[in-house]
Structure formats: C-alpha cells, structure tokens
Design an enzyme around this catalytic site. Structure first.
Site, short mmCIF file in Angstrom:
data_model
loop_
_atom_site.label_atom_id
_atom_site.label_comp_id
_atom_site.label_asym_id
_atom_site.label_seq_id
_atom_site.Cartn_x
_atom_site.Cartn_y
_atom_site.Cartn_z
N ALA A 113 0.84 -1.21 0.00
CA ALA A 113 0.00 0.00 0.00
C ALA A 113 0.87 1.25 0.00
CB ALA A 113 -0.92 0.00 1.22
N GLU B 179 5.33 11.38 -0.26
CA GLU B 179 4.06 12.10 -0.01
C GLU B 179 3.23 12.21 -1.29
OE1 GLU B 179 3.90 15.08 2.89
OE2 GLU B 179 5.78 14.46 3.79
N THR C 224 3.41 10.38 -5.42
CA THR C 224 4.24 10.53 -6.61
C THR C 224 3.67 11.65 -7.50
OG1 THR C 224 2.91 8.96 -7.85
CG2 THR C 224 4.77 8.04 -6.60
C1 LIG Z 1 12.99 8.01 1.12
C2 LIG Z 1 11.52 7.76 1.34
C3 LIG Z 1 10.91 8.24 2.49
C4 LIG Z 1 9.57 7.94 2.74
N1 LIG Z 1 9.00 8.34 3.93
C5 LIG Z 1 7.75 7.91 4.25
C6 LIG Z 1 7.21 8.16 5.56
O1 LIG Z 1 7.85 8.79 6.41
N2 LIG Z 1 5.98 7.65 5.85
C7 LIG Z 1 5.24 6.94 4.94
O2 LIG Z 1 4.14 6.52 5.28
N3 LIG Z 1 5.73 6.71 3.68
C8 LIG Z 1 6.97 7.16 3.33
N4 LIG Z 1 7.48 6.91 2.07
C9 LIG Z 1 6.67 6.15 1.11
C10 LIG Z 1 6.19 6.97 -0.06
O3 LIG Z 1 5.17 7.83 0.34
C11 LIG Z 1 5.77 5.97 -1.15
O4 LIG Z 1 6.95 5.38 -1.65
C12 LIG Z 1 4.97 6.63 -2.26
O5 LIG Z 1 3.72 7.04 -1.80
C13 LIG Z 1 4.80 5.69 -3.47
O6 LIG Z 1 4.34 4.43 -3.08
P1 LIG Z 1 5.10 3.11 -3.62
O7 LIG Z 1 6.53 3.30 -3.35
O8 LIG Z 1 4.44 1.93 -3.05
O9 LIG Z 1 4.91 3.16 -5.19
P2 LIG Z 1 3.58 2.64 -6.05
O10 LIG Z 1 2.35 3.17 -5.42
O11 LIG Z 1 3.75 1.16 -6.21
O12 LIG Z 1 3.84 3.37 -7.40
C14 LIG Z 1 4.69 2.86 -8.43
C15 LIG Z 1 4.45 3.68 -9.69
O13 LIG Z 1 3.08 3.54 -10.12
C16 LIG Z 1 2.47 4.80 -10.26
N5 LIG Z 1 1.06 4.72 -9.89
C17 LIG Z 1 0.51 4.09 -8.83
N6 LIG Z 1 -0.82 4.28 -8.81
C18 LIG Z 1 -1.11 5.04 -9.89
C19 LIG Z 1 -2.32 5.57 -10.44
N7 LIG Z 1 -3.52 5.39 -9.85
N8 LIG Z 1 -2.24 6.33 -11.56
C20 LIG Z 1 -1.05 6.55 -12.15
N9 LIG Z 1 0.11 6.07 -11.68
C21 LIG Z 1 0.09 5.32 -10.57
C22 LIG Z 1 3.26 5.70 -9.30
O14 LIG Z 1 3.13 7.06 -9.65
C23 LIG Z 1 4.67 5.18 -9.47
O15 LIG Z 1 5.26 5.74 -10.61
C24 LIG Z 1 8.81 7.22 1.79
C25 LIG Z 1 9.42 6.78 0.60
C26 LIG Z 1 10.76 7.02 0.37
C27 LIG Z 1 11.40 6.50 -0.88
#
Ligand SMILES: Cc1cc2nc3c(=O)[nH]c(=O)nc-3n(C[C@H](O)[C@H](O)[C@H](O)COP(=O)(O)OP(=O)(O)OC[C@H]3O[C@@H](n4cnc5c(N)ncnc54)[C@H](O)[C@@H]3O)c2cc1C
Length: 432
Positions: free
Chosen positions: A175, A412, A414
């Site tokens: 998630a 926060e 993408t």
């Molecule tokens: C260094 C770092 C610090 C972080 N700190 C925190 C934190 O403190 N607390 C916390 O809770 N989270 C944190 N995160 C998590 C961050 O918020 C998530 O990585 C981010 O929300 C993306 O989720 P995911 O990595 O699962 O990518 P996914 O959701 O799997 O996305 C993968 C790709 O698919 C695309 N995509 C997904 N859904 C759609 C859609 N509906 N339409 C178009 N494109 C889509 C995305 O844009 C992306 O390009 C952190 C991440 C990093 C890398």
C-alpha cells in the site's frame, strides 16, 4: 473596476531592472526592506515581499546552515550517518516545531516560515531537510490536527520543542499510492489491561529508529459500506511488541534514516487512539496535503542548490578558450533553471499562504509539489550536465543534489498522484 487604485511610487533605490547574474540567484527571495517601488496605499493588491520576520528567519537559517552545518554534510552522507547532533541543535533553536503554536512547544510561526526554513535547510543538506519535514509535517502534524489537549501535552510538546523526533507510518509493502489498502490492524485488547493491539508492518518510514513517537495508520474494522475503517494511533518507540526492522540503502538522502516498522502484538494505551475511531484516513489525507508543501519546499531548496553550484562553475570553466557560460547552449540551461525555480517558489509560497489564510490549499499544495519536484529533477540534472565529467564524480556536490531530488517526485504522493489530485479538482470527475 481597476485591479488596484494604488499609485506606484519610486522608493529610494528606484526600480530594479537588471539584477547581475548571481545576486538574484543566491540572494533569492524579496524582502520588505530596500525594495525600490512601493505602492502608496496601505493594502496593496498583491504583496510579494517577505515580512521582516520571515526575512530574519530565512537569513538566520541560511547562515546557520552554510556556516555550521555545511562542513559536516559530506562525512555524514559518505558514512550514511544520521546527524544526531545537528538535529539536537535544530531542536534547541526551535526549528523542529516552526508552525506549531507556542502553547504546544512550537515556535508559533506560520506555514510560509516553515516552507522558507525547509528550503534553506534543503539547499545545504537534503537529508536534513527530509528529517525536519517528516518530523514537523508528519510527526507533529497529526497530533496538532486531531489530538486531544492531553495528547498534545504528552506527545506534541516534546516533539515540537525538539526533545523527541517524530515519524509517520502510513506506507506498507502492498500500500503506497493506494494508501487505503493498508493491512496493519488495531483491535481493542480483550483483557484487563485494555488498550489497543497492533499487528502488521510499515515500509519506507522516515526517521525510523531515530523517532521517539510515531503516528501510525491501522485498520480497525469496516465502515457500514464495507470499506476498511482506518484509524490513527500514537505509538511511542518503547512500546512492547514494536520494533524497527531493516533500514534501507537508498539512492540518495544517505544521512536520513528510512526503514521498516514492525508491530507484533504491540500494545498501546486506549488513550493513544488519535482522533475519531475510523477517522484516521481523513486525518492522514489532510496531513499529506500540508506535508506536500514541505516536500515542495525541499525540492525548491535542492533546485536552488543546483543553480548556485552551476552558476560559478560555468563562469569559470573554460573550453575552446572561453568560459563555457558564454556558449548559448550552456547559458540557456541556466536561464531555464533560474526561471523555473522562481515559478516553483511562487507556487510553494502561494500554497503556504493559502494554508495560513485558513483557505482551501489542497489543489495549490499538489500543484506546488508536482511542479517544484519536477523542477528539482530537471535543475539538478542540468547542473550535473554543465559540470561534464566533474559532475559525475564526487569532486562537486551536484551528483548528491540529483540523487536527493528524485525522492521529491515520490514521497508524499508521486507526481502521478499529484496529477490525479489536480485533475480531479479541475475536472470534477473521478479520474483514476
Ligand atoms: C525516502 C523515502 C521516504 C519515505 N518516507 C515515508 C514516511 O515517512 N511515511 C510513509 O508513510 N511513507 C513514506 N514513504 C513512502 C512513499 O510515500 C511511497 O513510496 C509513495 O507514496 C509511493 O508508493 P510506492 O513506493 O508503493 O509506489 P507505487 O504506489 O507502487 O507506485 C509505483 C508507480 O506507479 C504509479 N502509480 C501508482 N498508482 C497510480 C495511479 N492510480 N495512476 C497513475 N500512476 C500510478 C506511481 O506514480 C509510481 O510511478 C517514503 C518513501 C521514500 C522513498
């Protein structure tokens, strides 16, 4: 109706038309003092000058970051070492609770002040910018927004006054963008001790292992319509059954800790439910709206750092017997960077200003985050390229700026998620 009835008057400095290269760049941002033209009425239609208070904060943070912090950046980044001593000093100076009211341990300033501080911190050290942004927006934010007075006294005051670092656990392995798909659960304990029992895990959590207090999203059953009910909880790091798992090896932001949180029957007191039962998802979405302003400010700081590094380099580096900045192809890269950065700053300040006015800022925050993070990616790439081979090795910091800037397009929400938020608001359609 005229837009403004104010008469423009030339002040002592007269109009400033042509800022020499470098001055407007490193001295970015306007101030009230010393502006050439002032409208001759009391309430100008638009005032783009920073107040004296904001200017002072910007100059103080900039001077501290450049003088005291910059010398220790490289060693921490190389060793992937969390900057404990620096974070402690920021806390002592009141910079870990800038937008939190003084009554709750903060500095009692506004969102614009906070955005300015994050830009200045990020301009020198991306890792520190992320640590402070996650702590303030995501660690303090939910408790300030949804906490009871008792919770604020117990948890927010130590956070905002810089004694304890905060973290925020929403993302899970399955998630990320789909934050509503979390699997971590919280159930009321059915024994005499009472409280809530949490099971599950979080991934990619900033300040993991460094924070003393985490706010965490967990499922607490289902809504009447069958959707998962998500609630927010305050989890102190010392909670039995709570642990920090693997810390990530990242592309950039090497001095900031990112890791897993684990809940194996973690028991927290009943009083650690934050806000209404089932109201946690709404709380977190609101917090993400505000948090986007700080990630946009961090992106802005990184973009500005790239420009600050590129300008002197292209002035000095000579090829074909002349400075490379005299080649139009190189100079135009600089022109584009400077222009996009000013546009990004305007969006960041506007989103912060709307929030400070108590107005709807969700759309503006998403636009600021989308644009500033894309500008940061382009500007840091351009800065690396004008350094040629020297940009690809560690002699100059531009490689670090590029690596760090990538996070601002992901964290926060993408860039695609920002576009979804913006498109839904503009079109009024359920775009997915
Ligand atoms: C260094 C770092 C610090 C972080 N700190 C925190 C934190 O403190 N607390 C916390 O809770 N989270 C944190 N995160 C998590 C961050 O918020 C998530 O990585 C981010 O929300 C993306 O989720 P995911 O990595 O699962 O990518 P996914 O959701 O799997 O996305 C993968 C790709 O698919 C695309 N995509 C997904 N859904 C759609 C859609 N509906 N339409 C178009 N494109 C889509 C995305 O844009 C992306 O390009 C952190 C991440 C990093 C890398």
């Amino acid at each position: 109706m005229p837009l403004s009835r104010c008469q423009e008057t030339a002040g002592p400095g007269g109009p400033v038309n042509d800022t020499p290269a470098g001055v407007g760049i490193s001295g970015h941002g306007n101030t009230r003092a010393g502006t050439g033209r002032r409208p001759a009425c009391h309430t100008p239609a638009v005032d783009l000058d920073l107040s004296g208070e904001h200017t002072l904060l910007r100059d103080t943070v900039r001077s501290y970051m450049e003088g005291e912090v910059a010398p220790v950046v490289d060693a921490h980044e190389r060793e992937h070492r969390f900057p404990e001593a620096v974070v402690r000093s920021l806390g002592e100076m009141g910079w870990l609770g800038i937008p939190v009211p003084e009554a709750w341990g903060g500095a009692g300033m506004d969102t614009l002040a906070y955005a300015i501080a994050i830009e200045e911190i990020g301009r020198v050290w991306g890792s520190l910018g992320l640590i402070v942004a996650a702590h303030t927006s995501l660690g303090c934010g939910p408790i300030l927004l949804a906490g009871t007075d008792e919770q604020k006294r117990e948890f927010l005051v130590p956070l905002a006054s810089g004694q304890v670092l905060g973290g925020y656990g929403l993302t899970e392995p399955g998630a990320g963008s789909d934050a509503g798909g979390i699997k971590t659960t919280a159930r009321p304990a059915d024994d005499a001790e009472g409280g809530w029992i949490l099971d599950g895990g979080k991934r990619f959590i900033t300040n993991a292992g460094q924070a003393g207090t985490y706010t965490v999203a967990a499922r607490t059953g289902e809504t009447p319509s069958g959707a998962p009910a998500i609630s927010a909880f305050i989890v102190p790091a010392a909670t039995p059954g709570f642990s920090v798992g693997r810390l990530e090896d990242k592309l950039g932001l090497h001095a900031s800790a990112t890791g897993e949180l684990r809940f194996d029957g973690a028991r927290i007191p009943a009083g650690n439910l934050l806000g209404e039962l089932g109201g946690g998802f709404r709380t977190f979405l609101t917090i993400l709206d505000g948090g986007r302003i700080s990630i946009a400010a961090l992106a802005l700081g990184l973009a500005q750092a790239a420009l600050d590094a590129a300008v002197p380099y292209v002035r000095e580096r000579e090829q074909f017997g002349r400075p490379i900045g005299t080649f139009q192809a190189v100079a135009f890269r600089i022109a584009d960077m400077a222009t996009e950065i000013e546009a990004a700053r305007a969006l960041v300040w506007r989103a912060a200003w709307l929030k400070d006015q108590g107005r709807d800022y969700g759309l503006a925050a998403a636009q600021a985050k989308l644009f500033a993070s894309e500008v940061a990616a382009r500007a840091t790439d351009a800065a690396l390229l004008v350094h040629g081979g020297y940009g690809y090795v560690d002699d100059y910091p531009v490689g670090r700026f590029l690596r760090d800037a990538k996070l601002t397009q992901i964290g926060e929400g993408t860039s695609e998620i920002q576009r979804l938020v913006i498109a839904r608001r503009i079109l009024g359609l359920r775009v997915s």
